[in-house]
Design a protein around this motif. Structure first.
Motif, mmCIF file in Angstrom:
data_model
loop_
_atom_site.group_PDB
_atom_site.id
_atom_site.type_symbol
_atom_site.label_atom_id
_atom_site.label_comp_id
_atom_site.label_asym_id
_atom_site.label_seq_id
_atom_site.Cartn_x
_atom_site.Cartn_y
_atom_site.Cartn_z
ATOM 1 N N LYS A 11 0.793 -1.225 0.000
ATOM 2 C CA LYS A 11 0.000 0.000 0.000
ATOM 3 C C LYS A 11 0.834 1.289 0.000
ATOM 4 O O LYS A 11 0.567 2.182 -0.804
ATOM 5 N N GLU A 12 1.823 1.379 0.860
ATOM 6 C CA GLU A 12 2.597 2.636 0.971
ATOM 7 C C GLU A 12 3.295 2.963 -0.344
ATOM 8 O O GLU A 12 3.322 4.114 -0.783
ATOM 9 N N GLU A 13 3.852 1.940 -0.958
ATOM 10 C CA GLU A 13 4.566 2.165 -2.208
ATOM 11 C C GLU A 13 3.581 2.512 -3.334
ATOM 12 O O GLU A 13 3.846 3.379 -4.169
ATOM 13 N N ALA A 14 2.452 1.825 -3.316
ATOM 14 C CA ALA A 14 1.424 2.099 -4.324
ATOM 15 C C ALA A 14 0.889 3.523 -4.167
ATOM 16 O O ALA A 14 0.666 4.234 -5.156
ATOM 17 N N ASP A 15 0.712 3.966 -2.912
ATOM 18 C CA ASP A 15 0.255 5.347 -2.644
ATOM 19 C C ASP A 15 1.231 6.352 -3.250
ATOM 20 O O ASP A 15 0.829 7.319 -3.916
ATOM 21 N N ALA A 16 2.521 6.116 -3.013
ATOM 22 C CA ALA A 16 3.547 7.053 -3.475
ATOM 23 C C ALA A 16 3.596 7.095 -5.008
ATOM 24 O O ALA A 16 3.678 8.171 -5.610
ATOM 25 N N LEU A 17 3.507 5.920 -5.613
ATOM 26 C CA LEU A 17 3.579 5.851 -7.073
ATOM 27 C C LEU A 17 2.341 6.496 -7.715
ATOM 28 O O LEU A 17 2.435 7.227 -8.703
ATOM 29 N N HIS A 18 1.180 6.252 -7.105
ATOM 30 C CA HIS A 18 -0.065 6.836 -7.613
ATOM 31 C C HIS A 18 0.017 8.357 -7.595
ATOM 32 O O HIS A 18 -0.283 9.026 -8.591
ATOM 33 N N SER A 19 0.470 8.899 -6.471
ATOM 34 C CA SER A 19 0.494 10.350 -6.345
ATOM 35 C C SER A 19 1.554 10.961 -7.273
ATOM 36 O O SER A 19 1.312 11.985 -7.933
ATOM 37 N N LEU A 20 2.690 10.303 -7.383
ATOM 38 C CA LEU A 20 3.738 10.784 -8.294
ATOM 39 C C LEU A 20 3.243 10.810 -9.746
ATOM 40 O O LEU A 20 3.374 11.814 -10.452
ATOM 41 N N LEU B 18 2.191 -5.835 -31.613
ATOM 42 C CA LEU B 18 2.303 -6.435 -30.273
ATOM 43 C C LEU B 18 2.780 -7.885 -30.340
ATOM 44 O O LEU B 18 3.080 -8.493 -29.304
ATOM 45 N N GLY B 19 2.838 -8.445 -31.558
ATOM 46 C CA GLY B 19 3.256 -9.838 -31.698
ATOM 47 C C GLY B 19 2.062 -10.775 -31.641
ATOM 48 O O GLY B 19 0.937 -10.351 -31.379
ATOM 49 N N VAL B 20 2.317 -12.056 -31.872
ATOM 50 C CA VAL B 20 1.221 -13.024 -32.042
ATOM 51 C C VAL B 20 0.456 -13.307 -30.749
ATOM 52 O O VAL B 20 -0.761 -13.210 -30.697
ATOM 53 N N ASN B 21 1.146 -13.671 -29.709
ATOM 54 C CA ASN B 21 0.491 -13.946 -28.423
ATOM 55 C C ASN B 21 1.086 -13.032 -27.357
ATOM 56 O O ASN B 21 1.905 -13.441 -26.547
ATOM 57 N N PRO B 22 0.678 -11.764 -27.346
ATOM 58 C CA PRO B 22 1.339 -10.799 -26.472
ATOM 59 C C PRO B 22 1.086 -11.079 -24.990
ATOM 60 O O PRO B 22 -0.004 -11.514 -24.598
ATOM 61 N N VAL B 23 2.113 -10.804 -24.184
ATOM 62 C CA VAL B 23 1.946 -10.776 -22.733
ATOM 63 C C VAL B 23 1.758 -9.305 -22.365
ATOM 64 O O VAL B 23 2.589 -8.468 -22.719
ATOM 65 N N ILE B 24 0.652 -8.993 -21.719
ATOM 66 C CA ILE B 24 0.355 -7.605 -21.346
ATOM 67 C C ILE B 24 0.146 -7.557 -19.835
ATOM 68 O O ILE B 24 -0.719 -8.253 -19.301
ATOM 69 N N ALA B 25 0.982 -6.765 -19.169
ATOM 70 C CA ALA B 25 0.936 -6.691 -17.710
ATOM 71 C C ALA B 25 0.312 -5.367 -17.305
ATOM 72 O O ALA B 25 0.771 -4.308 -17.704
ATOM 73 N N SER B 26 -0.745 -5.435 -16.520
ATOM 74 C CA SER B 26 -1.520 -4.252 -16.178
ATOM 75 C C SER B 26 -1.490 -4.003 -14.671
ATOM 76 O O SER B 26 -1.947 -4.838 -13.878
ATOM 77 N N LEU B 27 -0.941 -2.859 -14.307
ATOM 78 C CA LEU B 27 -0.834 -2.496 -12.887
ATOM 79 C C LEU B 27 -1.875 -1.428 -12.573
ATOM 80 O O LEU B 27 -2.029 -0.462 -13.318
ATOM 81 N N SER B 28 -2.587 -1.613 -11.466
ATOM 82 C CA SER B 28 -3.646 -0.678 -11.078
ATOM 83 C C SER B 28 -3.252 0.111 -9.845
ATOM 84 O O SER B 28 -2.731 -0.456 -8.879
ATOM 85 N N LEU B 29 -3.536 1.417 -9.865
ATOM 86 C CA LEU B 29 -3.232 2.292 -8.732
ATOM 87 C C LEU B 29 -4.416 3.218 -8.494
ATOM 88 O O LEU B 29 -4.950 3.778 -9.449
ATOM 89 N N GLY B 30 -4.801 3.382 -7.248
ATOM 90 C CA GLY B 30 -5.903 4.295 -6.945
ATOM 91 C C GLY B 30 -7.204 3.534 -6.759
ATOM 92 O O GLY B 30 -7.207 2.399 -6.277
ATOM 93 N N ALA B 31 -8.288 4.170 -7.138
ATOM 94 C CA ALA B 31 -9.619 3.591 -6.914
ATOM 95 C C ALA B 31 -9.725 2.213 -7.545
ATOM 96 O O ALA B 31 -9.213 1.987 -8.639
ATOM 97 N N SER B 32 -10.392 1.289 -6.872
ATOM 98 C CA SER B 32 -10.567 -0.029 -7.480
ATOM 99 C C SER B 32 -11.732 0.020 -8.460
ATOM 100 O O SER B 32 -12.739 0.692 -8.235
ATOM 101 N N ARG B 33 -11.537 -0.656 -9.570
ATOM 102 C CA ARG B 33 -12.556 -0.681 -10.631
ATOM 103 C C ARG B 33 -12.729 -2.111 -11.116
ATOM 104 O O ARG B 33 -11.823 -2.929 -11.043
ATOM 105 N N MET B 34 -13.918 -2.386 -11.648
ATOM 106 C CA MET B 34 -14.223 -3.694 -12.201
ATOM 107 C C MET B 34 -13.624 -3.815 -13.602
ATOM 108 O O MET B 34 -13.770 -2.909 -14.413
ATOM 109 N N PHE B 35 -12.965 -4.920 -13.857
ATOM 110 C CA PHE B 35 -12.382 -5.210 -15.169
ATOM 111 C C PHE B 35 -13.163 -6.392 -15.723
ATOM 112 O O PHE B 35 -13.371 -7.387 -15.031
ATOM 113 N N ALA B 36 -13.615 -6.283 -16.952
ATOM 114 C CA ALA B 36 -14.478 -7.318 -17.516
ATOM 115 C C ALA B 36 -13.813 -7.972 -18.723
ATOM 116 O O ALA B 36 -13.191 -7.300 -19.542
ATOM 117 N N LEU B 37 -13.952 -9.285 -18.804
ATOM 118 C CA LEU B 37 -13.454 -10.045 -19.960
ATOM 119 C C LEU B 37 -14.617 -10.848 -20.522
ATOM 120 O O LEU B 37 -15.450 -11.354 -19.761
#
Ligand SMILES: O=C(O)CCC(=O)C(=O)O
Ligand SMILES: [Fe+2]
Length: 193
Positions: A24-33, A122-141
Motif C-alpha cells: 500500500k505505501e509504495e502504491a500510494d507514493a507511485l499513484h500520487s507521483l 504487439l506480436g502473435v500472443n502478447p503478454v500484457i501486464a496491467s498495474l492498477s493504482l488508486g480507486a478499485s474498478r471492475m475489469f471485464a473479460l
C-alpha cells in the motif's frame, strides 16, 4: 520477497492475477507521483466520421511509436520510476516489455470500451501486464465465441497479466460505474516489435 506467479488457465488463454503485487505505501507514493507529474493527454478517436474525445486521459512511454484506434503515440523515454516497476513486472511475467500505456480514469464516468489488444506490432500472443493504482474498478473479460464472462476487481497495487492466446479470443473493458470513484491510474506494459 518471492511472489506467487501462478498463471490461471482460462478457455483459450491465460491470466495471472496478483491483488497484492505492490504494498500500500509504495502504491500510494507511485499513484500520487504519476497523477501529478505525468503530462496527461486527452486524445480523440474517429468513429463513423465523428471525432470523439476518449473518456480517459493517457500517456505513452516506449522506444517505438504505437498506433491504435487510428492514433499514433510518439516514442518517449520511460521515466526511471516506471522502469523500476517494469523490471518487477518482467520478473513475475518472465517476459520483457519496451513500452507502457498509462490510462487515467478521472472518476467513475471515465472508462474503456470492449477491445482486444491485438495490433500486429504487439506480436502473435502478447503478454500484457496491467498495474492498477488508486480507486478499485471492475475489469471485464468476455470470450468472443462462447460468451463466457470473467469479472475481476482491480484494486490499488494489483497486477493482472494477460497471456497465451487470450487476445485472439477475449475482449476486455473497463466499464463506467455510477458509484463515486476517485481517480484510477492503470499502467499496461507491452512489447512493440
Ligand atoms: O484500465 C484497465 O485496466 C484496462 C486498460 C486496457 O485494457 C488497455 O490499456 O488496453
Ligand atoms: Fe486493453
Amino acid at each position: 520477497m518471492e511472489k506467487s506467479r501462478k498463471w490461471q488457465t482460462v478457455q483459450d488463454g491465460k491470466l495471472l492475477y496478483l491483488p497484492d503485487f505492490i504494498a500500500k505505501e509504495e502504491a500510494d507514493a507511485l499513484h500520487s507521483l504519476l497523477l501529478h507529474r505525468t503530462a496527461w493527454q486527452q486524445k480523440s478517436i474517429s468513429l463513423f466520421g465523428k471525432t470523439i474525445p476518449q473518456p480517459r486521459l493517457i500517456a505513452w512511454y516506449g522506444e517505438r511509436n504505437y498506433q491504435y484506434s487510428g492514433l499514433t503515440l510518439e516514442a518517449q523515454p520511460m521515466p526511471q520510476e516506471i522502469i523500476a516497476i517494469k523490471q518487477r513486472c518482467e520478473q513475475i511475467c518472465q517476459s520483457q516489455f519496451n513500452s507502457v500505456l498509462l490510462n487515467l480514469y478521472r472518476d467513475g464516468q471515465d472508462s474503456m470500451g470492449w477491445h482486444q489488444d491485438n495490433e500486429p506490432e504487439l506480436g502473435v500472443n502478447p503478454v500484457i501486464a496491467s498495474l492498477s493504482l488508486g480507486a478499485s474498478r471492475m475489469f471485464a473479460l468476455k470470450h468472443t465465441q462462447s460468451g463466457e464472462a470473467i469479472r475481476l476487481e482491480l484494486s490499488h497495487g494489483a497486477l493482472l497479466v494477460m497471456g497465451g492466446t487470450l487476445q485472439h479470443y477475449w475482449k476486455h473493458a473497463l466499464p463506467k460505474t455510477k458509484r463515486p470513484k476517485e481517480p484510477r491510474i492503470n499502467l499496461t506494459f507491452r512489447t512493440i516489435k
